[in-house]
Design a protein around this motif. Structure first.
Motif, PDB file in Angstrom:
ATOM      1  N   ALA A  72       0.834  -1.202   0.000  1.00 45.10           N
ATOM      2  CA  ALA A  72       0.000   0.000   0.000  1.00 45.10           C
ATOM      3  C   ALA A  72       0.866   1.247   0.000  1.00 45.10           C
ATOM      4  O   ALA A  72       0.551   2.236  -0.671  1.00 45.10           O
ATOM      5  N   ARG A  73       1.985   1.220   0.758  1.00 41.22           N
ATOM      6  CA  ARG A  73       2.877   2.380   0.783  1.00 41.22           C
ATOM      7  C   ARG A  73       3.540   2.608  -0.569  1.00 41.22           C
ATOM      8  O   ARG A  73       3.891   3.737  -0.919  1.00 41.22           O
ATOM      9  N   ARG A  74       3.724   1.553  -1.338  1.00 37.40           N
ATOM     10  CA  ARG A  74       4.332   1.677  -2.664  1.00 37.40           C
ATOM     11  C   ARG A  74       3.303   2.027  -3.735  1.00 37.40           C
ATOM     12  O   ARG A  74       3.631   2.043  -4.925  1.00 37.40           O
ATOM     13  N   GLY A  75       2.069   2.287  -3.320  1.00 36.22           N
ATOM     14  CA  GLY A  75       1.038   2.671  -4.269  1.00 36.22           C
ATOM     15  C   GLY A  75       0.356   1.521  -4.952  1.00 36.22           C
ATOM     16  O   GLY A  75      -0.349   1.719  -5.959  1.00 36.22           O
ATOM     17  N   GLN A  76       0.519   0.302  -4.444  1.00 34.67           N
ATOM     18  CA  GLN A  76      -0.099  -0.874  -5.049  1.00 34.67           C
ATOM     19  C   GLN A  76      -1.437  -1.182  -4.353  1.00 34.67           C
ATOM     20  O   GLN A  76      -1.611  -2.214  -3.720  1.00 34.67           O
ATOM     21  N   GLY A  77      -2.390  -0.247  -4.459  1.00 41.65           N
ATOM     22  CA  GLY A  77      -3.686  -0.439  -3.831  1.00 41.65           C
ATOM     23  C   GLY A  77      -3.755   0.235  -2.472  1.00 41.65           C
ATOM     24  O   GLY A  77      -2.945   1.102  -2.124  1.00 41.65           O
ATOM     25  N   PHE A  78      -4.744  -0.172  -1.690  1.00 38.00           N
ATOM     26  CA  PHE A  78      -4.903   0.377  -0.344  1.00 38.00           C
ATOM     27  C   PHE A  78      -5.320  -0.728   0.621  1.00 38.00           C
ATOM     28  O   PHE A  78      -5.897  -1.751   0.224  1.00 38.00           O
ATOM     29  N   VAL A  79      -5.004  -0.506   1.892  1.00 38.46           N
ATOM     30  CA  VAL A  79      -5.319  -1.462   2.949  1.00 38.46           C
ATOM     31  C   VAL A  79      -6.558  -0.985   3.698  1.00 38.46           C
ATOM     32  O   VAL A  79      -6.664   0.202   4.025  1.00 38.46           O
ATOM     33  N   TRP A  80      -7.450  -1.926   3.968  1.00 37.98           N
ATOM     34  CA  TRP A  80      -8.645  -1.625   4.765  1.00 37.98           C
ATOM     35  C   TRP A  80      -8.589  -2.491   6.021  1.00 37.98           C
ATOM     36  O   TRP A  80      -8.637  -3.709   5.949  1.00 37.98           O
ATOM     37  N   ILE A  81      -8.478  -1.817   7.168  1.00 36.11           N
ATOM     38  CA  ILE A  81      -8.353  -2.501   8.453  1.00 36.11           C
ATOM     39  C   ILE A  81      -9.575  -2.169   9.313  1.00 36.11           C
ATOM     40  O   ILE A  81      -9.944  -1.008   9.451  1.00 36.11           O
ATOM     41  N   GLY A  82     -10.185  -3.199   9.874  1.00 40.73           N
ATOM     42  CA  GLY A  82     -11.336  -3.010  10.747  1.00 40.73           C
ATOM     43  C   GLY A  82     -11.008  -3.369  12.183  1.00 40.73           C
ATOM     44  O   GLY A  82     -10.514  -4.463  12.459  1.00 40.73           O
ATOM     45  N   LEU A  83     -11.273  -2.449  13.122  1.00 40.16           N
ATOM     46  CA  LEU A  83     -11.000  -2.667  14.542  1.00 40.16           C
ATOM     47  C   LEU A  83     -12.299  -2.518  15.330  1.00 40.16           C
ATOM     48  O   LEU A  83     -13.168  -1.712  14.981  1.00 40.16           O
ATOM     49  N   PHE A  84     -12.403  -3.292  16.407  1.00 39.70           N
ATOM     50  CA  PHE A  84     -13.566  -3.208  17.283  1.00 39.70           C
ATOM     51  C   PHE A  84     -13.103  -2.957  18.713  1.00 39.70           C
ATOM     52  O   PHE A  84     -12.424  -3.780  19.311  1.00 39.70           O
ATOM     53  N   GLN A  85     -13.450  -1.779  19.230  1.00 38.66           N
ATOM     54  CA  GLN A  85     -13.133  -1.377  20.592  1.00 38.66           C
ATOM     55  C   GLN A  85     -11.663  -1.641  20.958  1.00 38.66           C
ATOM     56  O   GLN A  85     -11.368  -2.359  21.917  1.00 38.66           O
ATOM     57  N   PRO A  86     -10.734  -1.059  20.189  1.00 41.13           N
ATOM     58  CA  PRO A  86      -9.313  -1.261  20.493  1.00 41.13           C
ATOM     59  C   PRO A  86      -8.906  -0.486  21.741  1.00 41.13           C
ATOM     60  O   PRO A  86      -9.548   0.488  22.138  1.00 41.13           O
ATOM     61  N   THR A  87      -7.824  -0.936  22.337  1.00 36.04           N
ATOM     62  CA  THR A  87      -7.261  -0.223  23.488  1.00 36.04           C
ATOM     63  C   THR A  87      -6.450   0.978  22.994  1.00 36.04           C
ATOM     64  O   THR A  87      -6.156   1.106  21.796  1.00 36.04           O
ATOM     65  N   ASP A  88      -6.067   1.831  23.916  1.00 32.25           N
ATOM     66  CA  ASP A  88      -5.250   2.988  23.553  1.00 32.25           C
ATOM     67  C   ASP A  88      -3.917   2.548  22.954  1.00 32.25           C
ATOM     68  O   ASP A  88      -3.424   3.164  22.005  1.00 32.25           O
ATOM     69  N   HIS A  89      -3.342   1.480  23.512  1.00 28.78           N
ATOM     70  CA  HIS A  89      -2.058   0.990  23.001  1.00 28.78           C
ATOM     71  C   HIS A  89      -2.201   0.449  21.583  1.00 28.78           C
ATOM     72  O   HIS A  89      -1.344   0.684  20.720  1.00 28.78           O
ATOM     73  N   GLN A  90      -3.297  -0.258  21.323  1.00 24.10           N
ATOM     74  CA  GLN A  90      -3.523  -0.779  19.978  1.00 24.10           C
ATOM     75  C   GLN A  90      -3.744   0.345  18.977  1.00 24.10           C
ATOM     76  O   GLN A  90      -3.265   0.287  17.843  1.00 24.10           O
ATOM     77  N   LEU A  91      -4.468   1.383  19.395  1.00 26.41           N
ATOM     78  CA  LEU A  91      -4.647   2.529  18.502  1.00 26.41           C
ATOM     79  C   LEU A  91      -3.333   3.255  18.255  1.00 26.41           C
ATOM     80  O   LEU A  91      -3.088   3.777  17.154  1.00 26.41           O
ATOM     81  N   ALA A  92      -2.467   3.282  19.273  1.00 27.52           N
ATOM     82  CA  ALA A  92      -1.162   3.918  19.099  1.00 27.52           C
ATOM     83  C   ALA A  92      -0.338   3.177  18.048  1.00 27.52           C
ATOM     84  O   ALA A  92       0.391   3.790  17.255  1.00 27.52           O
ATOM     85  N   ILE A  93      -0.461   1.853  18.027  1.00 32.80           N
ATOM     86  CA  ILE A  93       0.256   1.060  17.019  1.00 32.80           C
ATOM     87  C   ILE A  93      -0.248   1.410  15.621  1.00 32.80           C
ATOM     88  O   ILE A  93       0.537   1.664  14.700  1.00 32.80           O
ATOM     89  N   ILE A  94      -1.567   1.446  15.454  1.00 31.93           N
ATOM     90  CA  ILE A  94      -2.134   1.779  14.150  1.00 31.93           C
ATOM     91  C   ILE A  94      -1.778   3.212  13.778  1.00 31.93           C
ATOM     92  O   ILE A  94      -1.459   3.525  12.623  1.00 31.93           O
ATOM     93  N   GLY A  95      -1.824   4.110  14.770  1.00 29.48           N
ATOM     94  CA  GLY A  95      -1.479   5.497  14.494  1.00 29.48           C
ATOM     95  C   GLY A  95      -0.050   5.659  14.037  1.00 29.48           C
ATOM     96  O   GLY A  95       0.246   6.464  13.149  1.00 29.48           O
ATOM     97  N   ALA A  96       0.842   4.880  14.634  1.00 26.63           N
ATOM     98  CA  ALA A  96       2.238   4.939  14.226  1.00 26.63           C
ATOM     99  C   ALA A  96       2.433   4.383  12.827  1.00 26.63           C
ATOM    100  O   ALA A  96       3.237   4.895  12.040  1.00 26.63           O
ATOM    101  N   GLU A  97       1.701   3.336  12.478  1.00 30.52           N
ATOM    102  CA  GLU A  97       1.823   2.729  11.156  1.00 30.52           C
ATOM    103  C   GLU A  97       1.422   3.705  10.054  1.00 30.52           C
ATOM    104  O   GLU A  97       2.053   3.753   9.000  1.00 30.52           O
TER     105      GLU A  97
END
Length: 372
Positions: free
Chosen positions: A70-95
């Protein structure tokens, strides 16, 4: 050091740390995706996929590989989360380099529907509603249940964060995957599909609430219908909950239908205008619900006052009827030696006859005037 430069340095450092974490977890090629996403995102990750030209790439079996493509422009990523913790959101935010303020909003439920722009990333908050079936409407019945969906939409990615049991996007991913021409337009198509799904549920719930209002209106204008006034209060509170979900979304939806943004194609913008039209219809319907319930409530209160007046008239009529024999008995109860009819043989029966006749005449008079 400026705040923007500090945020960039934090995001860059976090991305490197998270990349090393996923690199260690992705020890060898060909490992199933469940082993890659367990650990840090375990329990919150519902589904993920890489989409190229509108089609899900089934050959990508690694979460990290999907991100790299996705970073190389080969499409896009769709990620679905359900009630993540703050730490899990921090991981996604960093990505994905998500803004800390947006991550803070996504970690907390009960957010107001809104649309915000952070650079190339759009952050949208939708309030989902569900109609709760019930056999009889009571003073404690739950009619409208709510949830929340937050959407991060950026170049090469879509991240959905759901809060609440009634925030499901059931079948939405599968429905979009059956229409690759829509997904081919990019992440904006996913944002539109979510908005369209949420507003469609508004329409369904509004129709169901309309049926409840029709029933309560019919029952209110039956004899003693004012006793159901507590149900009107309850339904009015539930309509207020629906209004809090619908009304604040009109501004963001209008913005999406006119926003010039690289993620939203011109054709997708036209679809957003259609969603905005549906939302305006729901908003007008919900406003009419509130006004109608207020009218029903006022009618119920008027019925209460009428019923109280009728009761007071009945009481007053019976008091007037009983006052006549009480007055006569009071007069003859006075201890005087010389009173008319005291020495007559049939005086007692005459006085009783006068009492009964007077009461009967008053009863007929009040009955004719609808006091009894």
């Amino acid at each position: 050091m400026t705040g923007r430069r500090w945020d960039r340095r934090l995001n860059t450092g976090a991305t490197r740390r998270v990349s090393r974490v996923f690199a260690r977890r992705n020890g060898g090629a060909g490992r199933p995706p469940d082993e890659v996403v367990t650990g840090k995102l375990e329990g919150a990750l519902v589904d993920w996929g890489l989409y190229r030209d509108g089609v899900r790439d089934q050959r990508v079996d690694s979460y990290t590989e999907a991100l790299d493509r996705a970073r190389r422009g080969q499409g896009f990523v769709w990620i679905g989360l359900f009630q993540p913790t703050d730490h899990q959101l921090a991981i996604i935010g960093a990505e994905f380099g998500l803004h800390p303020l947006a991550l803070e909003d996504a970690s907390e439920a009960h957010q107001r529907p809104k649309l915000e722009r952070y650079g190339d990333t759009l952050f949208a908050v939708f309030k989902t509603v569900t109609y709760v079936p019930h056999h009889d409407l009571t003073a404690t019945s739950e009619v409208v249940a709510t949830g929340e969906v937050m959407v991060f939409c950026g170049p090469g990615f879509v991240v959905t964060v759901r809060h609440g049991e009634h925030s499901e996007l059931a079948g939405l991913r599968q429905e979009l995957e059956r229409e690759p021409e829509r997904l081919a337009t990019g992440p904006g198509a996913v944002l539109h599909a979510i908005a369209d799904h949420v507003v469609d549920r508004y329409l369904e719930v509004a129709d169901a609430v309309q049926a409840d209002i029709d029933l309560i209106e019919t029952s209110m204008f039956t004899p003693r219908g004012w006793r159901n006034i507590d149900q009107v209060y309850q339904l009015k509170r539930e309509v207020l909950e629906l209004k809090r979900a619908v009304a604040p979304l009109t501004g963001p939806m209008r913005a999406l239908s006119t926003l010039r943004h690289p993620l939203i194609a011109d054709e997708t913008r036209n679809y957003f205008r259609d969603v905005d039209d549906h939302l305006q219809r729901v908003k007008e319907q919900v406003i009419s619900f509130d006004e109608l319930l207020s009218s029903i409530l006022q009618a119920g209160l008027a019925q209460v006052q009428v019923a109280e007046n009728e009761d007071m008239r009945r009481i007053s009529a019976w008091v007037a009827i009983l006052a006549v024999p009480t007055m006569i008995a009071g007069i003859y109860g006075m201890n005087f030696d010389y009173m008319p009819e005291l020495r007559l043989r049939y005086a007692y029966f005459v006085v009783l006859g006068v009492m009964l006749s007077a009461c009967f005449v008053l009863y007929r008079l009040f009955k004719r005037n609808h006091w009894l």
